[in-house]
Design a protein around this motif. Structure first.
Motif, mmCIF file in Angstrom:
data_model
loop_
_atom_site.group_PDB
_atom_site.id
_atom_site.type_symbol
_atom_site.label_atom_id
_atom_site.label_comp_id
_atom_site.label_asym_id
_atom_site.label_seq_id
_atom_site.Cartn_x
_atom_site.Cartn_y
_atom_site.Cartn_z
ATOM 1 N N GLY A 269 0.820 -1.201 0.000
ATOM 2 C CA GLY A 269 0.000 0.000 0.000
ATOM 3 C C GLY A 269 0.855 1.253 0.000
ATOM 4 N N ILE A 270 0.259 2.370 -0.392
ATOM 5 C CA ILE A 270 0.948 3.659 -0.358
ATOM 6 C C ILE A 270 0.123 4.581 0.534
ATOM 7 C CG2 ILE A 270 1.884 5.587 -1.685
ATOM 8 C CD1 ILE A 270 1.893 3.802 -4.145
ATOM 9 N N THR A 271 0.761 5.119 1.567
ATOM 10 C CA THR A 271 0.112 6.014 2.507
ATOM 11 C C THR A 271 0.596 7.438 2.272
ATOM 12 O OG1 THR A 271 -0.030 4.257 4.161
ATOM 13 C CG2 THR A 271 -0.297 6.509 4.946
ATOM 14 N N TYR A 272 -0.344 8.375 2.234
ATOM 15 C CA TYR A 272 -0.028 9.792 2.029
ATOM 16 C C TYR A 272 -0.534 10.579 3.238
ATOM 17 C CZ TYR A 272 0.085 8.270 -2.891
ATOM 18 O OH TYR A 272 0.340 7.611 -4.070
ATOM 19 N N VAL A 273 0.284 11.503 3.728
ATOM 20 C CA VAL A 273 -0.185 12.419 4.769
ATOM 21 C C VAL A 273 0.253 13.831 4.406
ATOM 22 C CG1 VAL A 273 -0.092 10.674 6.602
ATOM 23 C CG2 VAL A 273 1.861 12.203 6.247
ATOM 24 N N LEU A 274 -0.556 14.800 4.814
ATOM 25 C CA LEU A 274 -0.191 16.204 4.746
ATOM 26 C C LEU A 274 -0.098 16.690 6.185
ATOM 27 C CD1 LEU A 274 0.172 18.808 2.949
ATOM 28 C CD2 LEU A 274 -2.262 19.232 3.375
ATOM 29 N N THR A 275 1.074 17.205 6.570
ATOM 30 C CA THR A 275 1.241 17.685 7.939
ATOM 31 C C THR A 275 1.489 19.189 7.946
ATOM 32 O OG1 THR A 275 3.655 17.490 8.147
ATOM 33 C CG2 THR A 275 2.343 15.495 8.514
ATOM 34 N N ASP A 276 1.139 19.804 9.077
ATOM 35 C CA ASP A 276 1.456 21.213 9.235
ATOM 36 C C ASP A 276 2.869 21.345 9.791
ATOM 37 O OD1 ASP A 276 1.320 20.736 11.996
ATOM 38 O OD2 ASP A 276 -0.679 21.593 12.197
ATOM 39 N N LEU A 277 3.265 22.568 10.106
ATOM 40 C CA LEU A 277 4.631 22.825 10.545
ATOM 41 C C LEU A 277 4.976 22.100 11.836
ATOM 42 C CD1 LEU A 277 7.285 24.357 10.173
ATOM 43 C CD2 LEU A 277 6.221 26.348 11.237
ATOM 44 N N GLY A 278 3.980 21.853 12.680
ATOM 45 C CA GLY A 278 4.226 21.158 13.933
ATOM 46 C C GLY A 278 4.239 19.649 13.802
ATOM 47 N N GLY A 279 3.993 19.135 12.600
ATOM 48 C CA GLY A 279 3.971 17.695 12.386
ATOM 49 C C GLY A 279 2.617 17.060 12.591
ATOM 50 N N SER A 280 1.586 17.854 12.879
ATOM 51 C CA SER A 280 0.237 17.290 13.034
ATOM 52 C C SER A 280 -0.348 16.957 11.667
ATOM 53 C CB SER A 280 -0.682 18.290 13.741
ATOM 54 O OG SER A 280 -0.215 18.553 15.050
ATOM 55 N N VAL A 281 -1.037 15.837 11.587
ATOM 56 C CA VAL A 281 -1.613 15.381 10.323
ATOM 57 C C VAL A 281 -2.867 16.177 10.017
ATOM 58 C CG1 VAL A 281 -2.618 13.432 9.090
ATOM 59 C CG2 VAL A 281 -0.642 13.077 10.588
ATOM 60 N N VAL A 282 -2.871 16.826 8.863
ATOM 61 C CA VAL A 282 -4.012 17.620 8.401
ATOM 62 C C VAL A 282 -4.930 16.785 7.517
ATOM 63 C CG1 VAL A 282 -4.675 19.678 7.077
ATOM 64 C CG2 VAL A 282 -2.647 19.740 8.543
ATOM 65 N N ALA A 283 -4.321 15.903 6.721
ATOM 66 C CA ALA A 283 -5.095 15.028 5.831
ATOM 67 C C ALA A 283 -4.278 13.780 5.568
ATOM 68 C CB ALA A 283 -5.416 15.738 4.515
ATOM 69 N N ARG A 284 -4.964 12.702 5.306
ATOM 70 C CA ARG A 284 -4.275 11.454 4.985
ATOM 71 C C ARG A 284 -5.149 10.620 4.060
ATOM 72 N NH1 ARG A 284 -3.471 8.653 10.572
ATOM 73 N NH2 ARG A 284 -3.722 10.780 11.334
ATOM 74 N N MET A 285 -4.500 9.732 3.333
ATOM 75 C CA MET A 285 -5.244 8.778 2.527
ATOM 76 C C MET A 285 -4.335 7.605 2.190
ATOM 77 S SD MET A 285 -5.613 10.711 -1.135
ATOM 78 C CE MET A 285 -4.215 11.185 -2.159
ATOM 79 N N SER A 286 -4.941 6.480 1.886
ATOM 80 C CA SER A 286 -4.206 5.278 1.513
ATOM 81 C C SER A 286 -4.679 4.825 0.138
ATOM 82 C CB SER A 286 -4.428 4.161 2.538
ATOM 83 O OG SER A 286 -3.937 4.531 3.800
ATOM 84 N N ARG A 287 -3.741 4.329 -0.641
ATOM 85 C CA ARG A 287 -4.044 3.847 -1.980
ATOM 86 C C ARG A 287 -3.349 2.503 -2.201
ATOM 87 N NH1 ARG A 287 -7.339 7.074 -1.390
ATOM 88 N NH2 ARG A 287 -7.976 8.818 -2.735
ATOM 89 N N ALA A 288 -3.655 1.875 -3.320
ATOM 90 C CA ALA A 288 -3.063 0.581 -3.649
ATOM 91 C C ALA A 288 -1.550 0.669 -3.680
ATOM 92 C CB ALA A 288 -3.593 0.108 -4.999
ATOM 93 N N GLY A 289 -0.888 -0.443 -3.344
ATOM 94 C CA GLY A 289 0.566 -0.481 -3.314
ATOM 95 C C GLY A 289 1.163 -0.553 -4.705
ATOM 96 N N VAL A 290 2.476 -0.769 -4.749
ATOM 97 C CA VAL A 290 3.169 -0.749 -6.040
ATOM 98 C C VAL A 290 2.806 -1.957 -6.886
ATOM 99 C CG1 VAL A 290 5.071 0.558 -5.061
ATOM 100 C CG2 VAL A 290 5.226 -1.931 -5.119
ATOM 101 N N GLY A 291 2.457 -3.086 -6.228
ATOM 102 C CA GLY A 291 2.087 -4.274 -6.990
ATOM 103 C C GLY A 291 3.147 -4.660 -8.001
ATOM 104 N N THR A 292 2.700 -5.013 -9.183
ATOM 105 C CA THR A 292 3.624 -5.389 -10.246
ATOM 106 C C THR A 292 3.738 -4.299 -11.304
ATOM 107 O OG1 THR A 292 1.841 -6.527 -11.435
ATOM 108 C CG2 THR A 292 3.157 -7.841 -9.913
ATOM 109 N N ASP A 293 3.122 -3.143 -11.063
ATOM 110 C CA ASP A 293 3.178 -2.044 -12.029
ATOM 111 C C ASP A 293 4.602 -1.539 -12.205
ATOM 112 O OD1 ASP A 293 0.477 -2.159 -12.386
ATOM 113 O OD2 ASP A 293 0.021 -0.458 -11.073
ATOM 114 N N ASP A 294 4.897 -1.043 -13.396
ATOM 115 C CA ASP A 294 6.202 -0.443 -13.646
ATOM 116 C C ASP A 294 6.341 0.839 -12.829
ATOM 117 O OD1 ASP A 294 6.975 -2.413 -15.425
ATOM 118 O OD2 ASP A 294 6.175 -1.344 -17.177
ATOM 119 N N PRO A 295 7.554 1.153 -12.376
ATOM 120 C CA PRO A 295 7.757 2.350 -11.560
ATOM 121 C C PRO A 295 7.192 3.636 -12.155
ATOM 122 C CG PRO A 295 9.697 0.968 -11.426
ATOM 123 C CD PRO A 295 8.786 0.328 -12.436
#
Length: 432
Positions: free
Chosen positions: A91-117
């Motif tokens: 899986g691939i996890t994405y987060v957006l943090t503010d300057l203090g490191g607090s998470v403002v937004a996050r989402m998870s998507r499918a991992g790399v699998g066998t797809d080309d880079p």
């Protein structure tokens, strides 16, 4: 006050002051002088510029101790942001943090699998844009992207020795490709080191300048923080306790050695044993998917952990055996580094952490070499599932706003030269 000390190798006085304010939460100018050792004139100049740049704000006054109440300073946490990405096969996890490191937004998507880079990079770039747009902040306030992936990495960006599931990523210039696709600076790091930095910046270890983060994701590793700085080793791969030998006659490991911590205690080893036991497999619901495909190792490991938490003794025994192997590796790391603090983190501990924590603590209480001098306190991360992504964002925040000296050599504008650093502005785009 935890966090940086006056001996930390910050690149500039501006970086040192901003880092002390971050670690303190709120602090007066007088306390900044005491914490950094800078003169009052230097603190006054640096703080004024940080306020002008929007990075620091005055937040009220401390209680009076007889004189004029002191004005308190704090980070303006909404002044800058960073994106953190944890890239893994499962899986691939994405987060957006503010300057203090607090998470403002996050989402998870499918991992790399066998797809080309290149295909995966295009998906990642699209996800980053949607993440930032979704919270309605100006893209100009985003400093850049921190990107973490399973180690080991090489200084030239290629993943020369990758886990078997990601062999098609070997030699791919991941950070360069993503920087071009997104149009923002990108920093590449291994997941365990990033998780440690995230715990120091905004996690349960923000009050400890030196500690180790023992990390379990798809594999096992550790990140090291020494006096507030990441210790990376010669190639950025320090802390690979997943590949120290615990049993010379143990099972083969994908790295080429035998009896490694990861081969004995890692999620894949636990899942393999669970699938070999019909009762455990049934209790955990380890079934094959359509076409004979199986869920990811991470998903299966979580299923075993859930079964253990629901009372299945077989599943619990597997996790406790894994934890005992891991505890031996933790003791080795603690002995070498003379640790006082250890944090357990990583996605695979989000559900299973409660089984690992007491066993690791017990082993260190019983057999840590320097236990007569001091104990090792073991904690569980407050956000183990997203720790690598949060740490990735933290890497960018630190690199852009509180940089350290390079290779221990003071850069222009070191302590006492408050005028030497240009104000922080909107980040330059890739290719700067």
């Amino acid at each position: 006050m935890g966090g940086p000390s006056r001996d930390m190798p910050h690149a500039t006085s501006r970086a040192a002051v901003l880092d002390v304010i971050r670690a303190a939460g709120t602090i007066s100018r007088v306390r900044l002088i005491e914490a950094t050792g800078f003169t009052g004139a230097t603190i006054s100049t640096v703080v004024r510029r940080l306020i002008d740049d929007g990075l620091v704000t005055e937040v009220g006054r401390a209680e009076s101790t007889g004189g004029k109440p002191r004005t308190l300073l704090a980070l303006n946490e909404s002044s800058r942001y960073a994106v953190g990405i944890h890239l893994d096969h499962s899986g691939i996890t994405y987060v957006l943090t503010d300057l203090g490191g607090s998470v403002v937004a996050r989402m998870s998507r499918a991992g790399v699998g066998t797809d080309d880079p290149p295909v995966v990079v295009a998906r990642m770039a699209d996800a980053v844009h949607k993440l930032v747009q979704g919270v309605g902040i100006s893209p100009d306030l985003v400093l850049g992207l921190g990107l973490v992936a399973p180690g080991p990495l090489t200084p030239s960006s290629g993943m020369r020795l990758t886990p078997p599931t990601m062999r098609h990523w070997e030699e791919f210039p991941l950070d360069q490709a993503l920087a071009e696709a997104v149009g923002l600076p990108v920093i590449l790091e291994n997941d365990a080191t990033a998780a440690a930095l995230g715990e120091h910046w905004s996690g349960v270890m923000r009050d400890a300048a030196s500690f180790a983060a023992l990390y379990i994701g798809t594999g096992i590793g550790s990140g090291l923080m020494i006096d507030g700085a990441s210790y990376r080793g010669g190639s950025g791969n320090a802390g690979e306790i997943g590949h120290i030998c615990l049993d010379a006659n143990g099972p083969d490991c994908w790295c080429g050695a035998r009896g490694c911590t990861e081969a004995l205690a890692g999620p894949a080893a636990v899942v393999t044993q669970a699938r070999a036991d019909a009762n455990i497999a049934r209790a955990a619901g380890l079934t094959q998917g359509p076409g004979g495909q199986r869920p990811s190792v991470a998903a299966d490991f979580d299923a075993v952990a859930r079964a253990a938490r629901l009372g299945d003794t077989g599943a619990r025994d597997l996790l406790e055996t894994s934890a005992r192997w891991l505890a031996l590796a933790a003791r080795t790391l603690a002995n070498i580094m003379d640790l006082e603090h250890l944090v357990l983190t990583g996605p695979s501990l989000a559900i299973a952490g409660s089984f690992y924590l007491p066993i690791v603590q017990e082993e260190l209480d019983r057999a840590f070499f320097a236990r007569a001098a001091h104990p090792v306190r073991v904690r569980l991360s407050a956000s183990p599932a997203t720790a690598p992504a949060i740490g990735a964002a933290t890497m960018m925040l630190r690199a852009e706003l509180v940089p350290l000296r390079q290779n221990g050599i003071p850069l222009p504008g070191t302590y006492g030269e408050a005028e030497s650093t240009a104000p922080a502005t909107a980040p330059a785009r890739a290719g700067r």
